[in-house]
Structure formats: C-alpha cells, structure tokens
Motif scaffolding. Structure first.
Motif, PDB file in Angstrom:
ATOM      1  N   ASP A   1      45.127  62.137  18.409  1.00 39.12           N
ATOM      2  CA  ASP A   1      44.380  61.065  18.974  1.00 39.12           C
ATOM      3  C   ASP A   1      43.472  61.585  19.894  1.00 39.12           C
ATOM      4  O   ASP A   1      42.339  60.985  20.157  1.00 39.12           O
ATOM      5  CB  ASP A   1      45.374  60.272  19.523  1.00 39.12           C
ATOM      6  CG  ASP A   1      44.734  58.947  20.442  1.00 39.12           C
ATOM      7  OD1 ASP A   1      44.128  58.173  19.819  1.00 39.12           O
ATOM      8  OD2 ASP A   1      44.945  59.059  21.537  1.00 39.12           O
TER       9      ASP A   1
ATOM     10  N   VAL B   1      43.620  59.120   7.344  1.00 39.62           N
ATOM     11  CA  VAL B   1      44.846  59.435   7.878  1.00 39.62           C
ATOM     12  C   VAL B   1      45.570  60.518   6.729  1.00 39.62           C
ATOM     13  O   VAL B   1      45.854  60.049   5.804  1.00 39.62           O
ATOM     14  CB  VAL B   1      45.740  58.235   8.270  1.00 39.62           C
ATOM     15  CG1 VAL B   1      47.195  58.825   8.685  1.00 39.62           C
ATOM     16  CG2 VAL B   1      45.204  57.645   9.470  1.00 39.62           C
TER      17      VAL B   1
ATOM     18  N   GLY C   1      46.554  58.384   2.564  1.00 39.68           N
ATOM     19  CA  GLY C   1      46.183  57.901   3.884  1.00 39.68           C
ATOM     20  C   GLY C   1      45.239  56.872   3.849  1.00 39.68           C
ATOM     21  O   GLY C   1      44.318  56.732   2.836  1.00 39.68           O
TER      22      GLY C   1
ATOM     23  N   ASP D   1      46.725  54.262  14.274  1.00 40.10           N
ATOM     24  CA  ASP D   1      46.422  54.571  12.716  1.00 40.10           C
ATOM     25  C   ASP D   1      47.477  55.481  12.269  1.00 40.10           C
ATOM     26  O   ASP D   1      48.105  55.402  11.003  1.00 40.10           O
ATOM     27  CB  ASP D   1      45.247  55.115  12.658  1.00 40.10           C
ATOM     28  CG  ASP D   1      44.001  54.219  12.923  1.00 40.10           C
ATOM     29  OD1 ASP D   1      44.078  53.112  12.743  1.00 40.10           O
ATOM     30  OD2 ASP D   1      43.056  54.899  13.693  1.00 40.10           O
ATOM     31  N   PHE D   2      47.975  56.483  12.889  1.00 40.76           N
ATOM     32  CA  PHE D   2      48.961  57.349  12.391  1.00 40.76           C
ATOM     33  C   PHE D   2      50.250  56.714  12.400  1.00 40.76           C
ATOM     34  O   PHE D   2      51.190  56.880  11.470  1.00 40.76           O
ATOM     35  CB  PHE D   2      48.955  58.497  13.277  1.00 40.76           C
ATOM     36  CG  PHE D   2      47.900  59.794  13.150  1.00 40.76           C
ATOM     37  CD1 PHE D   2      47.856  60.744  12.131  1.00 40.76           C
ATOM     38  CD2 PHE D   2      46.591  59.362  13.758  1.00 40.76           C
ATOM     39  CE1 PHE D   2      46.921  61.595  11.950  1.00 40.76           C
ATOM     40  CE2 PHE D   2      45.561  60.431  13.675  1.00 40.76           C
ATOM     41  CZ  PHE D   2      45.652  61.288  12.691  1.00 40.76           C
TER      42      PHE D   2
ATOM     43  N   HIS E   1      39.365  57.145  14.876  1.00 40.43           N
ATOM     44  CA  HIS E   1      40.826  57.078  14.504  1.00 40.43           C
ATOM     45  C   HIS E   1      41.582  57.275  15.907  1.00 40.43           C
ATOM     46  O   HIS E   1      41.154  57.946  16.761  1.00 40.43           O
ATOM     47  CB  HIS E   1      41.137  58.641  13.773  1.00 40.43           C
ATOM     48  CG  HIS E   1      40.317  58.841  12.545  1.00 40.43           C
ATOM     49  ND1 HIS E   1      38.904  59.034  12.651  1.00 40.43           N
ATOM     50  CD2 HIS E   1      40.382  58.724  11.207  1.00 40.43           C
ATOM     51  CE1 HIS E   1      38.341  59.260  11.555  1.00 40.43           C
ATOM     52  NE2 HIS E   1      39.327  58.991  10.556  1.00 40.43           N
TER      53      HIS E   1
ATOM     54  N   TYR F   1      53.319  61.699  13.081  1.00 35.97           N
ATOM     55  CA  TYR F   1      52.815  60.370  13.173  1.00 35.97           C
ATOM     56  C   TYR F   1      52.867  59.337  14.518  1.00 35.97           C
ATOM     57  O   TYR F   1      52.169  58.717  14.534  1.00 35.97           O
ATOM     58  CB  TYR F   1      53.038  59.471  11.890  1.00 35.97           C
ATOM     59  CG  TYR F   1      52.879  60.237  10.501  1.00 35.97           C
ATOM     60  CD1 TYR F   1      51.379  60.122  10.090  1.00 35.97           C
ATOM     61  CD2 TYR F   1      53.788  60.918   9.817  1.00 35.97           C
ATOM     62  CE1 TYR F   1      51.242  60.477   8.908  1.00 35.97           C
ATOM     63  CE2 TYR F   1      53.297  61.457   8.604  1.00 35.97           C
ATOM     64  CZ  TYR F   1      51.899  61.297   8.367  1.00 35.97           C
ATOM     65  OH  TYR F   1      51.506  61.885   7.132  1.00 35.97           O
TER      66      TYR F   1
ATOM     67  N   HIS G   1      51.126  54.624   9.447  1.00 36.50           N
ATOM     68  CA  HIS G   1      51.066  55.090   8.110  1.00 36.50           C
ATOM     69  C   HIS G   1      52.359  54.933   7.404  1.00 36.50           C
ATOM     70  O   HIS G   1      53.328  55.308   7.959  1.00 36.50           O
ATOM     71  CB  HIS G   1      50.463  56.529   8.201  1.00 36.50           C
ATOM     72  CG  HIS G   1      50.454  57.196   6.799  1.00 36.50           C
ATOM     73  ND1 HIS G   1      49.645  56.828   5.853  1.00 36.50           N
ATOM     74  CD2 HIS G   1      51.492  58.206   6.221  1.00 36.50           C
ATOM     75  CE1 HIS G   1      49.767  57.588   4.708  1.00 36.50           C
ATOM     76  NE2 HIS G   1      50.965  58.163   4.970  1.00 36.50           N
TER      77      HIS G   1
ATOM     78  N   PRO H   1      40.774  54.446   9.134  1.00 38.25           N
ATOM     79  CA  PRO H   1      41.087  53.912  10.697  1.00 38.25           C
ATOM     80  C   PRO H   1      40.820  52.418  10.918  1.00 38.25           C
ATOM     81  O   PRO H   1      39.761  51.687  10.232  1.00 38.25           O
ATOM     82  CB  PRO H   1      40.175  54.815  11.470  1.00 38.25           C
ATOM     83  CG  PRO H   1      39.061  55.021  10.683  1.00 38.25           C
ATOM     84  CD  PRO H   1      39.533  55.252   9.345  1.00 38.25           C
TER      85      PRO H   1
END
Length: 598
Positions: free
Chosen positions: A266, A153, A114, A280-281, A276, A257, A284, A117
């Motif tokens: 989040d 992440v 990962g 950001d998720f 984060h 995600y 990924h 952020p």
C-alpha cells in the motif's frame, strides 16, 4: 494479439526460401515410439510431477515423499518457480487450478485471479492511460502494457491457501521451506529462463527511459544483481523473497493481504502514484468454480469458465468434431486449414463474450453447444481462408509469460495448475517495505487485458477481474480421470490445448509425443482488449516440422504463413492409466522443464 514475444519476432522469422536451404535437423533416431518424440514418457506409480524447471519438479517429488498431497507438492513447486522462473510467474501474479479429488471422484476448479483497484474509475484510467508513452505493439486506446495502470491485485497467495485449506496435509511452513531455502542459498539459472530474463530486464530499462514505468530501481536490485540479468549457470539468490515467503508461511494469507506485506505494498503504491490501496488487498478472495466441459469423440475435456479463455479450446474442439481429422492426416493442408479456421471462429466469441461473470452475462451454454459449433463449421470454406473472424454469428439474448505445472500423488489426486505474471516478467514494478528492503517479487500486468470501451463485456470496472489468458485443463472418460495437462503462452493456450487433444485422440499419440509434435499458432484475431477487428486473416505461424508443401498449399488458400521458432507455448502433462493407476509424465521440449516420478 499483443504479446512481448512479438517485439523480437522479426529476428526469429525464417522465410520459406531460407528454410528450404537449411539442412535437416541434426537429431538422432528413436528405436521405438513416435519418431518425432524427444524421449519416452516418464513412468511412476506413487507420484508424478511435471514442471518447467527441473529443480521445481524435484521439490514436488520431495514433498510427496514426505507425505504431502499433490496440492502440497504443487504449492511447493509453484513457490519455487516464482523464484526460479520469474520471467513467467511469482506471488505478484494470479493462479488457476483444476484438482481431481479421488475421495469425491470429482473435479474442483479454483479461480485465484485478482481484481482492479476499487478507487479508480474507467474515466480516470482512460485519462491516465492517455498520458503514458506507447512503445512496441502497445496500442493507444488500450490499458498500458506495463507500469502501475496495468496492475491488478495478485491472487496467487490466496489461491495457495484456498487449495491448502481444502486438500493440504503438511503445514505451510514445510510446504514453502524448499523455496525459502533456494532463495537464501541460490540456484543455477537454466538456459531458456536466462534468455527470457535478459530480454525482460532489458525491456524494462527501455520502458523506464521512455517514462512508461514509474520506478525501476527495485527491479534492478532484485533481478539484475551486479548490474545485469543472470546468465545460464549463474547462481542467483533472492533473500528478499525468502523473507517475504517466511512471513507468508508463518502469518498465513493475511500476512500478504492484510498484514505487514499488504501495508508495505500500500505504501509503495502510494509513493509511485498508483491507485491501489490496502483495502483492495484486504477485500481480495479467490473463488471455487465448477469446471465446464465438452465431449470430443467420447472423451470429456474440462476447462474453467471465464474470466479465463479455456472455453475457446472447447469451442475449437466442438467445431473440429465435425471433420474426420484422422483421415485427413497431419500432413494434409486440409487438416491445418480447418484447425486454423475453427480457431478464428472460437476467438471471435472470445473477443466478444469472455469476461468476469460477476459483471457480464456470459452465454456459456450457447457458446458450448454443438448447434453453435455446427453453425460456425458451416461458414468454413475449405478452399479459402477467412479474412475476418466471423463476429456476425449472434447469440440470442446474450449481453512466454506464464508457467504450467501438474502434480499427482499416490492417492490419485491430480493437480492442473497455471500461474502467471502476464506479459514479460510483469509490470516492471517491485514493491519495497520503505526501509531499504524490497519484497522480492514483481507485480503482474494482467490489468492490461481490460477493455476501455464501457460497452464491452470486458470493460474496466473498479473491483472487476480482467479477461485472463491462463488456463489449466483436464481430461476424463466415463467419469474417470485420465490426464491433467496444460500448455502456457498467451493466446496460444486454447489453440495448444486443442492441438494436444487432437494429437492424442485423433492420431493416437502418447502423452510425450503429443507435446513434441509440430504446432501452429494463429495470430491476429480480434481480441478482448480493444483495437481494430481482424480484417486481413491474421498470420499463421508454424514450426519447421510442418512440411513445405503444406505451407505452400495453405498460402494458395489465402493464409499468410510464416515459419518461426515461437511462440508455441510450454506443455506439461500427467496421464493416469485408469486400470493400473500408473502415471505417465511429459514435459515440454521447448522449455527447461522435467517430468519425474517414483
């Protein structure tokens, strides 16, 4: 190098004098095979699994017997290990894999690590890091080892679905069902894992009191039921993790995600003041990469390219190829000396060049060249240990906390997989959904391996992957698969990979004996995270199987030598006979694990 095990090292160190007074190990004798081997290799024809927890090994075999591929079985075992060995891995961490595909007769590499952020700059991170209290060997001027600033992440879940999409046979609901069942019904905690669990949770309690981690109640609820870490033999359940795995099984990788789980993470990060965000998720993705290799005495050893450190193992082997190690013998001070000196030189390059290739130019061809190895070899003095790690060799134009496991199936597919939460059990942070339920896992602290020097290849940058220690490995000869293997344990990993290869190729050891042989771990090289370069030669840590006479001879050459019980990593491997297809499995005696086949 920083590592959690160092916090307890003082209690584990044995002086030469005290060790000399110790009686011989109360250990039986084997009637065949290598005298030092703890057991025979495990044989099988239809499938083989080797993991660091016997219940996970059995899960892998069950999936194979149900018609699943080696990838299905590896995912199932990895999911179970996240529950059963949270000291080393989980869905809050990253994953790397090398997969032999018998249909195409080639290796596939997966980088499921990962990123940082996107909304936090280097300047902001440095300002926040300066306010975090430092404990133990966590150094000023680096990213804090624990807490929100160390979190990147998690990539493991996406890695599962990437592997499954390419090589899976069974539906993900069936693949994750064993881990879900064990999380709901419980399992007995094994010995070594219980010891690390106790230490890890106690460390988080200290970090919380010191103000290092932002929130600890969720960690206590999940990993300290009844107020303490579970003891060996105690049945542990994690129903919150079961619910999370059910969401992933039913909703796919997007549940983690982009969906409800991502939204919960989040909100959790926002509540504790972390940078984060959901975006950001959602952004990924894993990356399929080509493994890289060097040829060592006729065998091809394969690792993944950076941001991992696998290239260091290849560089060590390139340097060692210029010596007749077999003639030296494992009982020779020369053998241990050249091995350690080769490690120092490879790790100098590791500290300087290894980083996310999307952000840094990495001179891979030069690093892996036999010419560079020859130049590095020429700097080794057989009579004297080097005090620096030789960072002066330029390249023109060049800019206890992990699990390793391997599975093979009846079709010849072999999976070399490593997964980690990084130091300790991770960051100390366990997310929740805001409605009274945790998500049942801990975020990794892999971001602690970024460098805060903007000019460094591994410098923190938003959206960047940090330097990574976890590395799977593979061995082939003449284009045929021979061995899927790995040896977890921070900076021990490339040192350990090279030692396994040398034990087998130079000394003719079998797959189990190669892992049971005494190891060394050299500590103190310049690292990619920042801090002062090595100027004192570091510390050479060795196991009791290394003769006293060797230790004394190494000291006369300038090595600082210590006998200790760790950290020497955890090894698993599967060897495939190229003529018969018979598998030979091996599992690390230093862990709780098991190899099993059918």
């Amino acid at each position: 190098m920083k590592r959690l095990a160092g916090l307890a090292m003082g209690a584990l160190m044995l002086s030469t004098a005290s060790l000399a007074a110790e009686p011989l190990k109360d250990q039986g004798d084997r009637a065949s095979g290598a005298p030092h081997a703890t057991r025979s290799a495990v044989l099988g024809l239809n499938g083989m699994a080797a993991t660091s927890q016997p219940l996970a090994t059995q899960i892998a075999l069950d999936v194979l017997k149900q018609g699943g591929s080696a990838v299905d079985a590896a995912i199932a075992a990895n999911a179970a290990l996240g529950l059963m060995e949270p000291t080393g891995n989980g869905i809050g961490g990253d994953l790397f894999a090398i997969i032999w595909d018998p249909k195409t007769n080639r290796l596939h590499g997966l980088n499921a690590s990962g990123r940082a952020p996107s909304g936090q700059s280097l300047a902001q991170l440095k300002a926040r890091a300066a306010k975090v209290p430092r404990t133990g060997d966590d150094r000023d001027g680096t990213v804090p080892d624990w807490g929100a600033l160390s979190v990147t992440v998690p990539g493991a879940v996406d890695g599962w679905f990437e592997m499954h999409g390419k090589f899976g046979k069974l539906p993900m609901q069936r693949v994750l069902a064993p881990a879900i069942r064990y999380a709901q019904q419980g399992f007995p905690v094994s010995e070594l894992i219980a010891d690390g669990w106790k230490y890890g949770t106690a460390n988080f309690e200290k970090l919380a009191k010191a103000g290092v981690i932002e929130e600890i109640e969720n960690m206590r609820r999940v990993y300290m039921p009844g107020g303490t870490a579970p003891k060996e033999g105690e049945v542990f359940k994690n129903p919150d993790l079961a619910l999370t795995l059910i969401e992933i099984a039913e909703g796919g990788r997007d549940a983690f995600y982009k969906g409800s789980l991502a939204q919960a993470m989040d909100q959790y990060f926002g509540r504790i003041g972390a940078p984060h965000r959901l975006s950001d998720f959602a952004a990924h993705k894993s990356e399929w990469v080509d493994p890289v290799s060097v040829n060592y005495r006729g065998y091809d050893i394969w690792e993944l390219p950076p941001n991992g450190q696998g290239v260091a193992a290849l560089q060590i082997l390139n340097i060692l190829e210029g010596y007749d190690l077999k003639a030296m013998g494992r009982a020779s001070p020369d053998f241990w000396h050249v091995f350690v000196e080769a490690k120092k030189r490879a790790f100098a390059d590791r500290a300087r060049f290894y980083a996310d290739p999307a952000f840094a130019k990495i001179p891979l061809a030069a690093l892996l060249s036999k010419d560079r190895a020859a130049k590095q070899r020429a700097t080794i003095d057989m009579a004297q240990a080097s005090k620096t790690d030789m960072p002066g060799l330029a390249i023109e134009g060049a800019g206890k906390d992990t699990i390793y496991m391997t599975v093979a199936d009846k079709d010849g597919m072999m999976v070399s997989l490593i997964q980690s939460n990084y130091r300790g059990m991770g960051s100390g942070l366990v997310p929740d959904d805001g409605n009274g339920r945790t998500l049942g896992f801990m975020f990794q602290d892999r971001g602690a391996q970024f460098n805060l020097d903007a000019k460094h290849a591994n410098a923190y940058t938003p959206g960047k992957r940090p330097f990574h220690t976890i590395i799977p490995a593979f061995l082939t000869k003449a284009g045929k698969p021979l061995m899927s293997f790995g040896l977890m344990g921070g900076a021990m990993q490339p040192q350990g990979h090279a030692q396994i290869v040398v034990n087998m190729i130079d000394f003719g050891m079998g797959v189990q004996a190669a892992g049971d042989a005494a190891r060394f771990h050299h500590d103190g090289s310049t690292d990619p995270e920042g801090g002062a370069p090595m100027t004192d030669g570091g510390v050479l840590e060795i196991e009791s199987g290394v003769p006293q006479s060797v230790a004394e001879a190494l000291r006369t050459r300038g090595h600082t030598v210590r006998y200790t019980t760790g950290p020497f990593g955890g090894y698993q491997a599967i060897w495939r006979d190229p003529d018969t297809g018979v598998y030979r499995g091996a599992s690390e005696m230093r862990k709780d694990g098991q190899a099993a086949g059918y």
